[in-house]
Enzyme design. Structure first.
Site, PDB file in Angstrom:
ATOM      1  N   LYS A 234       0.847  -1.200   0.000  1.00  0.00           N
ATOM      2  CA  LYS A 234       0.000   0.000   0.000  1.00  0.00           C
ATOM      3  C   LYS A 234       0.882   1.250   0.000  1.00  0.00           C
ATOM      4  O   LYS A 234       2.067   1.170   0.340  1.00  0.00           O
ATOM      5  CB  LYS A 234      -0.908  -0.026   1.228  1.00  0.00           C
TER       6      LYS A 234
ATOM      7  N   ARG B 275     -10.238  -1.072  15.096  1.00  0.00           N
ATOM      8  CA  ARG B 275     -10.353  -0.333  13.830  1.00  0.00           C
ATOM      9  C   ARG B 275     -11.379  -1.095  12.999  1.00  0.00           C
ATOM     10  O   ARG B 275     -12.468  -1.351  13.490  1.00  0.00           O
ATOM     11  CB  ARG B 275      -8.965  -0.249  13.176  1.00  0.00           C
TER      12      ARG B 275
ATOM     13  N   TYR C 297      14.482  30.979   6.376  1.00  0.00           N
ATOM     14  CA  TYR C 297      13.286  31.598   6.975  1.00  0.00           C
ATOM     15  C   TYR C 297      13.365  31.612   8.509  1.00  0.00           C
ATOM     16  O   TYR C 297      13.848  30.661   9.124  1.00  0.00           O
ATOM     17  CB  TYR C 297      12.049  30.780   6.620  1.00  0.00           C
TER      18      TYR C 297
ATOM     19  N   MET D  80      10.487  24.488   1.376  1.00  0.00           N
ATOM     20  CA  MET D  80       9.689  23.559   0.568  1.00  0.00           C
ATOM     21  C   MET D  80      10.580  22.746  -0.377  1.00  0.00           C
ATOM     22  O   MET D  80      10.392  21.531  -0.502  1.00  0.00           O
ATOM     23  CB  MET D  80       8.639  24.334  -0.236  1.00  0.00           C
TER      24      MET D  80
HETATM   25  C1  LIG Z   1      -0.164  -2.117   6.671  1.00  0.00           C
HETATM   26  C2  LIG Z   1      -0.669  -3.400   7.152  1.00  0.00           C
HETATM   27  C3  LIG Z   1       0.219  -4.454   7.428  1.00  0.00           C
HETATM   28  C4  LIG Z   1       1.724  -4.309   7.390  1.00  0.00           C
HETATM   29  O1  LIG Z   1       2.150  -3.626   8.554  1.00  0.00           O
HETATM   30  P1  LIG Z   1       3.702  -3.442   8.907  1.00  0.00           P
HETATM   31  O2  LIG Z   1       3.682  -2.848  10.247  1.00  0.00           O
HETATM   32  O3  LIG Z   1       4.255  -2.531   7.864  1.00  0.00           O
HETATM   33  O4  LIG Z   1       4.312  -4.784   8.857  1.00  0.00           O
HETATM   34  C5  LIG Z   1      -0.320  -5.670   7.767  1.00  0.00           C
HETATM   35  N1  LIG Z   1      -1.673  -5.839   7.858  1.00  0.00           N
HETATM   36  C6  LIG Z   1      -2.536  -4.836   7.644  1.00  0.00           C
HETATM   37  C7  LIG Z   1      -3.996  -5.070   7.766  1.00  0.00           C
HETATM   38  C8  LIG Z   1      -2.070  -3.579   7.299  1.00  0.00           C
HETATM   39  O5  LIG Z   1      -2.937  -2.584   7.092  1.00  0.00           O
END
Ligand SMILES: *Cc1c(COP(=O)(O)O)cnc(C)c1O
Length: 391
Positions: free
Chosen positions: A34, A132, A276, A324
């Site tokens: 992701k 969650r 800045y 930036m």
């Molecule tokens: C992002 C995620 C992971 C991986 O987590 P890490 O801490 O990067 O190993 C695993 N399971 C779910 C559901 C996630 O959202």
């Protein structure tokens, strides 16, 4: 080139092999890709993963899954976040596996999948204490039944997510154990009702390091594969450590290195200010380097006056506010740095050749600690305008 991220695919491959060796070659691995593989480039990371025999991938958004499909990735892709109903056509088209938390969504999904004349794979997500997405553990069986009765859906996995698996604190170790127990109970109930829960999975990176009980059929590491250990084994209480002693410490290496170039060197007189807000004022005459990298590239502004870069074998502080698109570096009175030299903003920790000299912590994890965040946020924030070069 002004600024670039070098992605060491060999390090990724080594990290992946370390994880495979730890969890057992037969256990499936879901690589979390992701957020563009935490900023490393989802497609390249997915391709490298498949060469090493990874089973599937985890994404957070439908377009992330579509990008992998367009790139020719055929492996299963789990959609780890709860989608909106208007994203379901995209899910079906890209053949993503949504994660189910509730009854209402099962109905919506079944209806759309039936209309599209497909049998859609889904995984059931159980909230065992992450707080969650996921259903309460006591409702898991009911939802598994509902999925089984839905003609257009097929349950091919059951999952949970751990809240403190990366903590060596004794209370957190206990909390994770409780989560695993609740998960196992729900799985047992599903199996007892004659329903196949599919692939059972729970372990993120923290659990790959600390909780073999959470490995089940498949592990889902992310950050560990990109070279950052959320926790060190030696922080564990002794009795837990002994249990883990059979396992080798995971010597993962950072996959990403952020580099920029010295684009200008200037003389600064004692008393003159830099950048800045005038937060840095020269205590003596010195030379300053400008690097064309700033917070828009992903170098956190909170690192102003706190971080160090490595240029031509020397270490130099970031002075004044990070802007930036640019930042300023103090080269000292007699600079050993040439214009156009490369500067490493972060990468691997620097171990000096002389053993008495200290290690300079210079990874994204060290930068994260400096600014009060986690390495995930540092690598994810490396902007799209920073080209990735794969080595
Ligand atoms: C992002 C995620 C992971 C991986 O987590 P890490 O801490 O990067 O190993 C695993 N399971 C779910 C559901 C996630 O959202």
């Amino acid at each position: 080139m002004r600024t670039k991220a070098i992605i060491y695919l060999d390090n990724f491959k080594n990290n992946l092999n370390l994880v495979k060796t730890r969890v057992g070659q037969d256990r499936r691995i879901c690589v979390s890709v992701k957020a563009n593989a935490y900023g490393h480039g989802a497609l390249q990371i997915a391709r490298e993963s498949l060469k090493a025999g990874v089973y599937c991938f985890g994404v957070a958004a439908v377009p992330e899954g579509e990008e992998l499909r367009k790139g020719g990735i055929k492996a299963p892709i789990l959609l780890l976040s709860q989608p909106h109903p208007n994203e379901i056509p995209g899910i079906i088209k890209a053949n993503l596996i949504p994660i189910i938390s509730d009854s209402e969504f099962i109905v919506i999904l079944n209806k759309q999948a039936a209309a599209a004349k497909v049998k859609l794979e889904v995984h059931l997500k159980i909230d065992t204490g992450m707080g969650r997405i996921g259903c309460p553990a006591l409702e898991a069986l009911e939802l598994a039944r509902q999925i089984k009765k839905s003609p257009a859906l097929k349950l091919t996995g059951t999952a949970t997510h751990l809240a403190v698996s990366d903590s060596a604190d004794i209370r957190d170790l206990e909390y994770t154990k409780q989560q695993i127990t609740r998960f196992k109970k729900a799985i047992t109930a599903i199996k007892a009702a004659g329903i196949d829960p599919g692939i059972i999975h729970a372990a993120n990176s923290g659990a790959v390091i600390l909780h073999p009980d959470a490995w089940f059929d498949m592990v889902r590491p992310g950050i560990l594969l990109y070279g950052y250990k959320a926790v060190q084994e030696f922080e564990l209480p002794l009795n837990h450590l002994k249990k883990l002693m059979k396992l080798k410490s995971l010597m993962v290496e950072p996959v990403m290195e952020l580099r920029s170039t010295v684009s200008l060197i200037k003389k600064i007189k004692k008393g003159e200010s830099v950048s800045y807000g005038r937060t840095w004022i020269a205590g003596k005459d010195t030379y300053m380097a400008i690097l064309p990298v700033g917070y828009a590239d992903g170098l956190p502004r909170l690192a102003s006056n706190k971080w160090y870069v490595s240029i031509s074998g020397g270490i130099y502080p970031v002075i004044g506010r990070i802007c930036m698109d640019q930042c300023c570096i103090d080269l000292g009175e007699k600079p050993n740095v040439e214009r156009w030299a490369e500067a490493v903003i972060f990468g691997s920790d620097i171990v000096p050749e002389e053993p008495e000299l200290p290690i300079i912590y210079h990874s994204a994890a060290a930068l994260a600690e400096t600014v009060g965040t986690i390495p995930y946020e540092i690598t994810c924030n490396i902007n799209r305008r920073v080209p990735r070069l794969y080595k």
